[in-house]
Write a protein that holds these residues in place. Structure first.
Motif, PDB file in Angstrom:
ATOM      1  N   LEU A 106       6.005  17.248   6.210  1.00 15.57           N
ATOM      2  CA  LEU A 106       7.408  16.868   6.733  1.00 15.57           C
ATOM      3  C   LEU A 106       7.501  15.528   6.947  1.00 15.57           C
ATOM      4  O   LEU A 106       8.478  14.927   6.774  1.00 15.57           O
ATOM      5  N   ALA A 107       6.317  14.709   7.232  1.00 16.81           N
ATOM      6  CA  ALA A 107       6.104  13.333   7.411  1.00 16.81           C
ATOM      7  C   ALA A 107       6.671  12.555   6.179  1.00 16.81           C
ATOM      8  O   ALA A 107       7.299  11.659   5.983  1.00 16.81           O
ATOM      9  N   ALA A 108       6.076  13.219   4.950  1.00 16.23           N
ATOM     10  CA  ALA A 108       6.298  12.448   3.681  1.00 16.23           C
ATOM     11  C   ALA A 108       7.574  12.715   3.227  1.00 16.23           C
ATOM     12  O   ALA A 108       8.199  11.677   2.545  1.00 16.23           O
ATOM     13  N   SER A 109       8.237  13.852   3.654  1.00 16.39           N
ATOM     14  CA  SER A 109       9.604  13.847   3.224  1.00 16.39           C
ATOM     15  C   SER A 109      10.750  13.253   4.129  1.00 16.39           C
ATOM     16  O   SER A 109      11.861  12.849   3.698  1.00 16.39           O
ATOM     17  N   SER A 110      10.321  12.661   5.320  1.00 19.31           N
ATOM     18  CA  SER A 110      11.250  12.082   6.211  1.00 19.31           C
ATOM     19  C   SER A 110      11.245  10.846   6.185  1.00 19.31           C
ATOM     20  O   SER A 110      11.828  10.007   6.554  1.00 19.31           O
ATOM     21  N   ALA A 111      10.086   9.761   6.042  1.00 19.70           N
ATOM     22  CA  ALA A 111       9.749   8.454   6.068  1.00 19.70           C
ATOM     23  C   ALA A 111       9.989   7.893   4.965  1.00 19.70           C
ATOM     24  O   ALA A 111      10.305   8.428   3.962  1.00 19.70           O
ATOM     25  N   GLU A 112      10.567   6.432   5.047  1.00 20.11           N
ATOM     26  CA  GLU A 112      10.949   5.802   4.034  1.00 20.11           C
ATOM     27  C   GLU A 112       9.703   5.922   3.064  1.00 20.11           C
ATOM     28  O   GLU A 112       8.613   5.794   3.558  1.00 20.11           O
ATOM     29  N   VAL A 113       9.789   5.723   1.656  1.00 16.64           N
ATOM     30  CA  VAL A 113       8.949   5.621   0.850  1.00 16.64           C
ATOM     31  C   VAL A 113       8.327   4.309   0.597  1.00 16.64           C
ATOM     32  O   VAL A 113       9.045   3.251   0.114  1.00 16.64           O
ATOM     33  N   PHE A 114       7.301   4.229   1.208  1.00 15.30           N
ATOM     34  CA  PHE A 114       6.511   2.811   1.106  1.00 15.30           C
ATOM     35  C   PHE A 114       5.479   2.592  -0.013  1.00 15.30           C
ATOM     36  O   PHE A 114       4.648   3.627   0.069  1.00 15.30           O
ATOM     37  N   ARG A 115       5.380   1.751  -0.744  1.00 15.19           N
ATOM     38  CA  ARG A 115       4.538   1.508  -1.809  1.00 15.19           C
ATOM     39  C   ARG A 115       3.449   0.526  -1.359  1.00 15.19           C
ATOM     40  O   ARG A 115       3.452  -0.552  -1.354  1.00 15.19           O
ATOM     41  N   PRO A 116       2.316   0.998  -0.971  1.00 17.75           N
ATOM     42  CA  PRO A 116       1.148   0.133  -0.536  1.00 17.75           C
ATOM     43  C   PRO A 116       0.653  -0.486  -1.980  1.00 17.75           C
ATOM     44  O   PRO A 116       0.608   0.198  -3.113  1.00 17.75           O
ATOM     45  N   PRO A 117       0.109  -1.838  -1.681  1.00 13.79           N
ATOM     46  CA  PRO A 117      -0.546  -2.644  -2.756  1.00 13.79           C
ATOM     47  C   PRO A 117      -1.784  -1.677  -3.296  1.00 13.79           C
ATOM     48  O   PRO A 117      -1.979  -1.660  -4.440  1.00 13.79           O
ATOM     49  N   ILE A 156     -19.114   1.088   1.399  1.00 14.31           N
ATOM     50  CA  ILE A 156     -18.055   2.241   1.075  1.00 14.31           C
ATOM     51  C   ILE A 156     -16.767   2.137   1.231  1.00 14.31           C
ATOM     52  O   ILE A 156     -16.308   2.571   2.304  1.00 14.31           O
ATOM     53  N   SER A 157     -16.220   1.472   0.459  1.00 15.79           N
ATOM     54  CA  SER A 157     -14.500   1.167   0.699  1.00 15.79           C
ATOM     55  C   SER A 157     -14.126   1.383  -0.681  1.00 15.79           C
ATOM     56  O   SER A 157     -13.833   0.348  -1.476  1.00 15.79           O
ATOM     57  N   ILE A 158     -13.711   2.480  -1.068  1.00 16.35           N
ATOM     58  CA  ILE A 158     -13.063   3.123  -2.452  1.00 16.35           C
ATOM     59  C   ILE A 158     -11.586   3.117  -2.281  1.00 16.35           C
ATOM     60  O   ILE A 158     -11.098   3.818  -1.370  1.00 16.35           O
ATOM     61  N   TRP A 159     -10.859   2.675  -3.228  1.00 16.50           N
ATOM     62  CA  TRP A 159      -9.323   2.613  -2.923  1.00 16.50           C
ATOM     63  C   TRP A 159      -8.688   3.003  -4.463  1.00 16.50           C
ATOM     64  O   TRP A 159      -9.635   2.974  -5.552  1.00 16.50           O
ATOM     65  N   SER A 160      -7.443   3.272  -4.357  1.00 13.76           N
ATOM     66  CA  SER A 160      -6.714   3.639  -5.619  1.00 13.76           C
ATOM     67  C   SER A 160      -6.117   2.197  -5.614  1.00 13.76           C
ATOM     68  O   SER A 160      -5.006   1.806  -4.571  1.00 13.76           O
ATOM     69  N   PHE A 161      -5.726   1.672  -6.823  1.00  7.32           N
ATOM     70  CA  PHE A 161      -5.142   0.450  -6.961  1.00  7.32           C
ATOM     71  C   PHE A 161      -3.824   0.527  -7.855  1.00  7.32           C
ATOM     72  O   PHE A 161      -3.204  -0.474  -8.245  1.00  7.32           O
ATOM     73  N   GLY A 162      -3.272   1.854  -7.983  1.00  5.57           N
ATOM     74  CA  GLY A 162      -2.045   1.815  -8.579  1.00  5.57           C
ATOM     75  C   GLY A 162      -1.061   2.997  -7.716  1.00  5.57           C
ATOM     76  O   GLY A 162      -1.499   3.319  -6.761  1.00  5.57           O
ATOM     77  N   ASP A 163      -0.147   3.214  -8.123  1.00  2.00           N
ATOM     78  CA  ASP A 163       1.065   3.905  -7.582  1.00  2.00           C
ATOM     79  C   ASP A 163       0.476   5.547  -7.464  1.00  2.00           C
ATOM     80  O   ASP A 163       0.712   6.269  -6.761  1.00  2.00           O
ATOM     81  N   LYS A 164      -0.124   5.947  -8.696  1.00  2.00           N
ATOM     82  CA  LYS A 164      -0.501   7.218  -8.666  1.00  2.00           C
ATOM     83  C   LYS A 164      -2.135   7.239  -8.998  1.00  2.00           C
ATOM     84  O   LYS A 164      -2.657   6.132  -9.492  1.00  2.00           O
ATOM     85  N   LEU A 165      -2.874   8.214  -8.948  1.00  2.00           N
ATOM     86  CA  LEU A 165      -4.383   8.139  -8.913  1.00  2.00           C
ATOM     87  C   LEU A 165      -4.680   8.218 -10.388  1.00  2.00           C
ATOM     88  O   LEU A 165      -5.995   7.862 -10.429  1.00  2.00           O
TER      89      LEU A 165
END
Length: 704
Positions: free
Chosen positions: A18-29, A40-49
């Protein structure tokens, strides 16, 4: 698979969707995946995994691969395809699973996919709950896989998740060793450096070089496949033949170099996609054994304080999965709601993204002789310093709001060092507060190596202490340090109003005399010390420093203001006409409930900033285009709700569109929205929580 055993757990996934469908689509860096401490700090650096390799916060690849087979058809949902190799060391070439959304909540990141009649939710949960120090200190993340039919038909689903030994070493050329164990119904896979030397190296953009990584999965509900193998061969086996293709025997040539055919911990799961969601999960854990070397005293992580072992950690984390996930759901839901109510959905998006970035730069430890918790923060990406005072200071609103007691535990190691309660070779006897304790994770600084910021750090320490005790009403930790605090107040009495040629927190600009904003920091430190004295019952001291700070503040206005301009504003330096700077040090009085500086100062400064702002915010000062996200937010919070929305919208826009794909920076160019000095993943984004920490709250009682 696991059916939902209780309504709370089922509601978790309803909330996410529900939250994903109602909130503005924010693109994190960049998107946090497994983030619980500076190593131990593992990140995705793109829009998709699948848009980029999975990486440590500083950009080094940590090969983590995910495949799914839906009714026998293979797809890749995690990992960079061009570096996901098969047994011939060529790209595997599996089709990419269609990712439909990603949502970042404070403790959780959720990726959603849809393909061939199946919806997959991939959920990374790190239970960094600051009101539970046992849980906060546990080096764990849950990786949950939920499937559901979208076409009313049943579908056979198999999932593969693999992680190489890259996570456990800093040098890919060194040998790692691996093993497996079984604890009751839990399969445990383990990998770590062969030649272990605990806490024997320091650095900034480096991986850990000791301890062990674990993947664990319960076999209780539905059996899974666990294997330690060569990563490329496992990829090929699963893509071609699914779970049946995965070997049932682990590789045995341990130890071996990480980059020699990539020894990999892997788990294969089997689920059925029906109309009702079904899920399974994997536990990731990392035991660093010893977290900090504090001037030759080794400090274990807090969770180990009573002799707990990795086996204890894993068993407890598996058994508490449902309850912890429910707690994270409740926490995320309430915090996001509160953030949205306070500052709107854009503010909530940035604050949620910042949450694990702040907490993941810290480590909660246990002092074995003092028998108390000590908390440490790393200055990520900008030298790797340990417990940097002017990094803790901008992060402080996060702790003022979530756990002032933890901030107290962060200040104690600095007070102990400043008070010379460390071995004599590390003696510190300056009349002002220190800058830091060493380079992470080793506190070993000698006085001549300090990066002195005399007014800066002294003002920081006194304002931090007051911010803590006004929220806890507990001054007991200060008992040994009253002479030290008085020494610092004496220094500020002499030096705060017109600082000499010295560094401030903006040290990248170099030292500067007559720094107006730095003077404000010192003056606020004097006001804070007066309040500290008042809380201790010393009215004479309280009155003295209240009067002094007010007198200094009025003199500051007389010295600093350009009154012949419209709107009037204060200068960068007392002696620099037609200059200006962000007066975030004045704005900090909001967090302390102080009125040291006249309200008109804040109003006039904010009015002036409208005349010099750029597309992505207000520059730090008149010398250039660079700003600091933390200080800009503090300044915005000091204004009206409308002013906050106006200025913070520029911060949000920067985060949303910047081309620099790293964990959110706190410094950038306001005209073009790009990274400038390379500051990434820093805990100073705790300043985003200034909106939640103002006004200063009533006393709260925390028990641990």
């Amino acid at each position: 698979g696991i059916q939902f055993p209780n309504m709370k757990t089922a509601l978790y996934f309803v909330f996410v969707l529900l939250a994903a469908s109602s909130a503005e689509v924010f693109r994190p860096p960049a998107v946090p995946l497994i983030v619980f401490d500076p190593y131990i700090s593992i990140w995705s650096f793109g829009d998709k995994l699948t848009d980029a390799p999975i990486k440590q916060w500083f950009g080094r690849q940590v090969t983590t691969t995910g495949f799914i087979r839906i009714d026998g058809n293979p797809y890749q949902f995690m990992g960079y395809p061009s570096t996901t190799l098969d047994s011939d060391h060529e790209p595997v070439g599996a089709p990419i699973l269609s990712q439909t959304a990603v949502r970042v909540d404070p403790t959780t990141t959720t990726f959603t996919y849809e393909q061939d009649g199946v919806a997959l939710s991939l959920i990374f949960t790190t239970p960094l709950l600051h009101d539970d120090w046992d849980l906060l200190s546990k080096p764990i993340s849950y990786v949950t896989f939920q499937v559901q039919s979208t076409d009313s038909d049943e579908h056979n689903v198999e999932i593969y998740f693999g992680m190489t030994g890259e996570i456990a070493v800093n040098d890919m050329e060194v040998p790692v060793e691996w093993s497996r164990s079984s604890i009751n119904d839990i399969d445990v896979l383990q990998i770590g450096k062969h030649d272990q030397h605990v806490v024997d190296s320091a650095g900034d953009r480096v991986g850990i070089d000791w301890g062990y990584a674990y993947l664990a999965v319960s076999q209780k509900s539905r059996p899974s496949v666990t294997v330690i193998g060569n990563g490329p061969e496992l990829n090929s086996a699963f893509v071609e033949n699914g779970l049946n293709g995965l070997p049932r025997q682990d590789i045995t040539d341990s130890p071996r170099k990480v980059n020699q055919n990539w020894p990999t911990l892997a788990v294969g799961l089997s689920l059925t996609a029906r109309m009702r969601p079904e899920k399974q999960y994997i536990l990731f854990a990392y035991d660093d054994i010893i977290s900090i070397n504090y001037f030759d005293t080794l400090l274990p992580p807090y969770w180990r304080r009573d002799g707990a072992t990795p086996s204890d950690l894993i068993v407890e984390s598996i058994s508490s999965y449902e309850s912890v996930m429910s707690r994270c759901l409740a926490f995320d839901k309430k915090l996001v709601s509160d953030l949205t109510a306070a500052g709107g959905p854009k503010y909530a998006a940035i604050a949620a993204l910042s949450y694990r970035q702040v907490a993941g730069a810290c480590k909660l430890t246990w002092h074995p002789t003092r028998k108390e918790a000590w908390y440490f923060m790393k200055e990520m990406s900008s030298d790797g310093d340990l417990s940097t005072v002017d990094v803790i200071w901008p992060a402080s609103p996060f702790y003022f709001y979530l756990s002032p007691k933890l901030l107290e535990r962060m200040l104690v190691p600095l007070l102990v060092y400043s008070d010379q309660q460390v071995p004599v070779k590390y003696k510190y006897d300056q009349p002002f507060a220190p800058h830091h304790l060493g380079q992470w994770p080793i506190a070993d600084i000698v006085q001549k190596d300090q990066e002195d910021m005399p007014v800066e750090e002294t003002g920081n320490m006194l304002t931090l202490i007051y911010g803590v005790i006004q929220r806890t009403n507990d001054l007991s930790f200060l008992k040994p340090f009253w002479p030290l605090l008085q020494k610092w107040a004496d220094y500020l009495e002499e030096s705060a109003l017109d600082p000499e040629d010295q560094l401030c927190t903006d040290d990248f600009e170099g030292p500067m005399p007559h720094n107006v904003n730095l003077a404000a920091k010192g003056i606020l430190g004097l006001a804070a010390y007066g309040r500290i004295c008042g809380m201790a019952g010393n009215k004479t001291c309280a009155d003295k420093y209240e009067s002094m700070s007010k007198s200094y503040a009025h003199r500051w206005v007389d010295l600093s203001y350009d009154t012949g301009v419209d709107p009037p504003h204060s200068r960068l330096g007392y002696d620099q006409k037609n200059s200006w700077s962000l007066k975030y040090n004045v704005a900090y009085q909001r967090l302390l409930g102080l009125d040291t500086f006249p309200e008109e100062v804040i109003r006039s400064e904010l009015a002036f900033y409208r005349t010099v702002e750029h597309a992505f915010g207000i520059p730090l000062d008149s010398r250039g285009d660079l700003t600091k996200l933390d200080f800009l937010t503090m300044m915005a919070v000091a204004g009206s709700d409308a002013e906050f929305e106006h200025f913070f919208d520029k911060v949000y826009r920067f985060a949303h569109v910047t081309p620099d794909r790293y964990p959110l920076t706190d410094e950038y160019l306001t005209s073009i929205g790009t990274l400038h000095l390379g500051f990434i993943a820093r805990s100073v984004l705790g300043a985003v929580y200034s909106k939640m920490a103002v006004p200063a709250p009533e006393v709260r009682v925390e028990t641990f």
